[in-house]
Design an enzyme around this catalytic site. Structure first.
Site, PDB file in Angstrom:
ATOM      1  CG  ASN A   1      -2.428   0.867   0.834  1.00  0.00           C
ATOM      2  OD1 ASN A   1      -2.588   1.705   0.060  1.00  0.00           O
ATOM      3  ND2 ASN A   1      -3.875  -0.066   0.926  1.00  0.00           N
ATOM      4  NE  ARG A   2      -2.151   4.573  -3.818  1.00  0.00           N
ATOM      5  CZ  ARG A   2      -2.126   3.875  -4.099  1.00  0.00           C
ATOM      6  NH1 ARG A   2      -3.279   2.763  -2.956  1.00  0.00           N
ATOM      7  NH2 ARG A   2      -2.794   3.602  -5.580  1.00  0.00           N
TER       8      ARG A   2
ATOM      9  CG  HIS B   1       0.894  -2.665  -4.315  1.00  0.00           C
ATOM     10  ND1 HIS B   1       0.952  -2.212  -3.098  1.00  0.00           N
ATOM     11  CD2 HIS B   1       0.561  -2.232  -5.213  1.00  0.00           C
ATOM     12  CE1 HIS B   1      -0.794  -2.180  -2.578  1.00  0.00           C
ATOM     13  NE2 HIS B   1      -0.807  -2.479  -4.255  1.00  0.00           N
TER      14      HIS B   1
ATOM     15  CG  HIS C   1      -2.217  -6.789  -4.934  1.00  0.00           C
ATOM     16  ND1 HIS C   1      -2.866  -6.957  -6.080  1.00  0.00           N
ATOM     17  CD2 HIS C   1      -2.310  -5.744  -4.770  1.00  0.00           C
ATOM     18  CE1 HIS C   1      -3.869  -5.092  -6.509  1.00  0.00           C
ATOM     19  NE2 HIS C   1      -2.706  -4.946  -5.645  1.00  0.00           N
ATOM     20  CB  SER C   2      -5.260 -13.219  -5.678  1.00  0.00           C
ATOM     21  OG  SER C   2      -3.852 -14.394  -5.753  1.00  0.00           O
ATOM     22  CE1 TYR C   3      -4.039  -6.786 -10.029  1.00  0.00           C
ATOM     23  CE2 TYR C   3      -6.339  -5.951 -10.181  1.00  0.00           C
ATOM     24  CZ  TYR C   3      -5.642  -5.104  -9.880  1.00  0.00           C
ATOM     25  OH  TYR C   3      -4.215  -5.040  -9.529  1.00  0.00           O
TER      26      TYR C   3
ATOM     27  CD  GLN D   1      -6.393  -0.078   0.000  1.00  0.00           C
ATOM     28  OE1 GLN D   1      -6.257  -0.464   1.433  1.00  0.00           O
ATOM     29  NE2 GLN D   1      -6.974   1.070  -0.825  1.00  0.00           N
TER      30      GLN D   1
ATOM     31  CD  GLU E   1      -4.582  -5.015  -1.949  1.00  0.00           C
ATOM     32  OE1 GLU E   1      -3.481  -4.641  -1.837  1.00  0.00           O
ATOM     33  OE2 GLU E   1      -5.510  -4.441  -2.875  1.00  0.00           O
TER      34      GLU E   1
END
Ligand code: GLA
Length: 354
Positions: free
Chosen positions: A81-82, A107, A181-183, A290, A318
Site C-alpha cells: 500500500n501507500r 507497494h 495481491h490476487s485479483y 484493502q 489485501e
C-alpha cells in the site's frame, strides 16, 4: 496431494524460475511461480462441481515481466500500500523512498517483493502441499533500512484453502507490511466484471482517503455510507453513488478496519458469485483489509487465454496494516525491530453455495 514443478521461464539477470502446481485431494489447485511469489492460477469448483480459474493473470512469465502488470497475484512488500510523499522517519532518521504512484510510494517501490526471485522449496505438510518461498531484502533496498529475512509459505489445505503464512526478521529497525495481491473473479478469469459479486466485510469502520489515496488519519463509521458491507451487498449496487470517497478511489480502493474478536485468525470478508455459487471467505490475523475493485484496469491488458481485462474485471482483498502507517502514529505500528518476529497469516477459503 501433488506438487509438480516445471520451468516457467527466464528472468533476465537472474536465470530460470519455476511454476509449482499444488493440488489437494479434492482437486483444488494453485499454480505459483517463485518470481514475485505470484499465484498464476487458482482452480475452484462451482455449485455443480465445475472448476474455473478464479484469478486474473497471464499465460507466460514474459507477460508478468512487463512493466504494466498491476501486481497480479503477487506477494507485496516490503511495505504494501501507500506511503505519503515517499518518505517517513524512524527513530529520528528520515528515509526517502521511490514515488512510484503520483506523489506517493506504492507497494514497496520500483522493484518490490512482487518483482524479485524467491528461493523455493516444495514440501508436503500435514495440512497439504506447501511451497516455501524465501527472500533476503538487503539493507537499503528500495530505500528501506535493515536486512529483512522474509519467508512466505503457501499451503493448499484439504479444506480448499490457500493459506499464506508470512514471517520476517530484521537486523535494524525497519517497517514491514506484507500482503497478497490476487485479483479474484469467482465467475472465472476473463468472464467480465465483478459488479454482480456479493461482498461482506467484517468491519464497522474505514480509513477515509484524500484524492491521492492516502488516509487522512480519520477512522470513520461505514454506517450510512456506500462502504457499509456489514451485511452482504452487491459490489455494483452503490459503486456509482455520489460520495467523495468513491470519487477519490474511482470506486472502492479503501482500507477497512476489521472487527476482531481476538488476536488469532478471524473472519475478514466473504465474496459470493450468485451465478456459479462460488464463495470465497477470507480469514486473517491482520487488523485491516484493502478492498480494491479493479478500478485501474482499463482494457489495455491482455491476460490469460487472450482475455482483455477491463475496469472492475477482478477484485483484490489485501489483508494488511493501514496504509501510510509509518507517517500515522495513531495507526497500529508496522515497525519491526531486531529480535522481533513479523508474522501474519491469511487464508482464502473456497466453497460453493447449494
Ligand atoms: C492496490 C491499490 C490500488 C492500486 C492497485 C494496483 O490495491 O490500493 O490503488 O494501486 O494496488 O493497481
Amino acid at each position: 496431494m501433488v506438487i509438480k514443478r516445471q520451468v516457467f521461464g527466464e528472468v533476465p539477470g537472474y536465470g530460470m524460475v519455476d511454476l509449482y502446481t499444488l493440488v489437494n485431494r479434492n482437486g483444488f489447485e494453485a499454480r505459483i511461480t517463485n518470481y514475485g511469489g505470484i499465484v498464476v492460477s487458482l482452480f475452484a469448483p462451482d455449485r455443480n462441481g465445475v472448476w474455473a480459474d478464479v484469478v486474473l493473470g497471464y499465460d507466460t512469465l514474459e507477460d508478468y515481466l512487463k512493466d504494466n502488470s498491476p501486481y497480479f497475484g503477487s506477494i507485496v512488500g516490503r511495505v504494501g500500500n501507500r506511503i505519503a510523499g515517499g518518505r517517513f522517519s524512524l527513530d529520528g532518521v528520515e528515509y526517502t523512498l521511490a514515488r512510484n504512484n503520483g506523489p506517493n510510494h506504492l507497494h514497496g517501490g520500483i522493484r518490490g517483493f512482487d518483482k524479485v526471485v524467491w528461493a523455493a522449496e516444495a514440501l508436503g505438510g500435514p495440512d497439504g502441499p506447501v511451497l516455501r518461498l524465501s527472500y533476503t531484502s538487503s539493507d537499503g533496498e528500495e530505500g528501506y533500512p535493515g536486512t529483512l529475512e522474509t519467508v512466505v509459505t503457501y499451503t493448499v489445505t484439504s479444506d480448499n484453502e490457500l493459506r499464506i503464512d508470512y514471517g520476517a526478521f530484521t537486523d535494524r529497525p525497519t517497517v514491514v507490511n506484507l500482503t497478497h495481491h490476487s485479483y479474484f473473479n469467482l465467475a472465472g478469469t476473463g468472464s467480465g466484471n465483478i459488479l454482480g459479486h456479493e461482498l461482506t466485510i467484517n468491519s464497522d469502520r474505514f480509513t477515509p482517503i484524500d484524492d491521492t489515496l492516502i488516509p487522512t488519519g480519520e477512522v470513520r463509521s461505514v454506517k450510512g455510507t456506500p462502504l457499509d458491507f456489514t451485511v452482504p451487498a452487491l459490489i455494483g449496487a452503490r459503486i456509482g453513488d455520489d460520495y467523495d470517497q468513491l470519487a477519490f478511489g474511482i470506486g472502492y480502493d479503501h482500507n477497512w478496519v476489521l472487527n476482531r474478536p481476538d488476536k488469532g485468525l478471524s473472519f475478514a470478508a466473504r465474496v459470493r458469485e450468485p451465478g456459479s455459487g462460488r464463495v470465497m471467505e477470507v480469514y486473517t490475523t491482520e487488523p485491516a483489509i484493502q478492498f480494491y475493485s479493479g478500478n485501474f484496469l482499463d482494457g489495455t491488458i491482455t491476460g490469460k487465454g487472450g482475455a482483455v481485462y477491463r475496469q472492475r474485471d477482478g477484485l483484490c482483498l489485501e489483508t494488511q496494516h493501514y496504509p501510510d502507517s509509518p507517517n500515522k502514529p495513531e495507526f497500529p505500528s508496522i515497525v519491526l525491530r531486531p529480535g522481533e518476529r513479523y508474522a501474519q497469516t491469511t487464508t482464502y477459503r473456497f466453497l460453493a453455495d447449494r
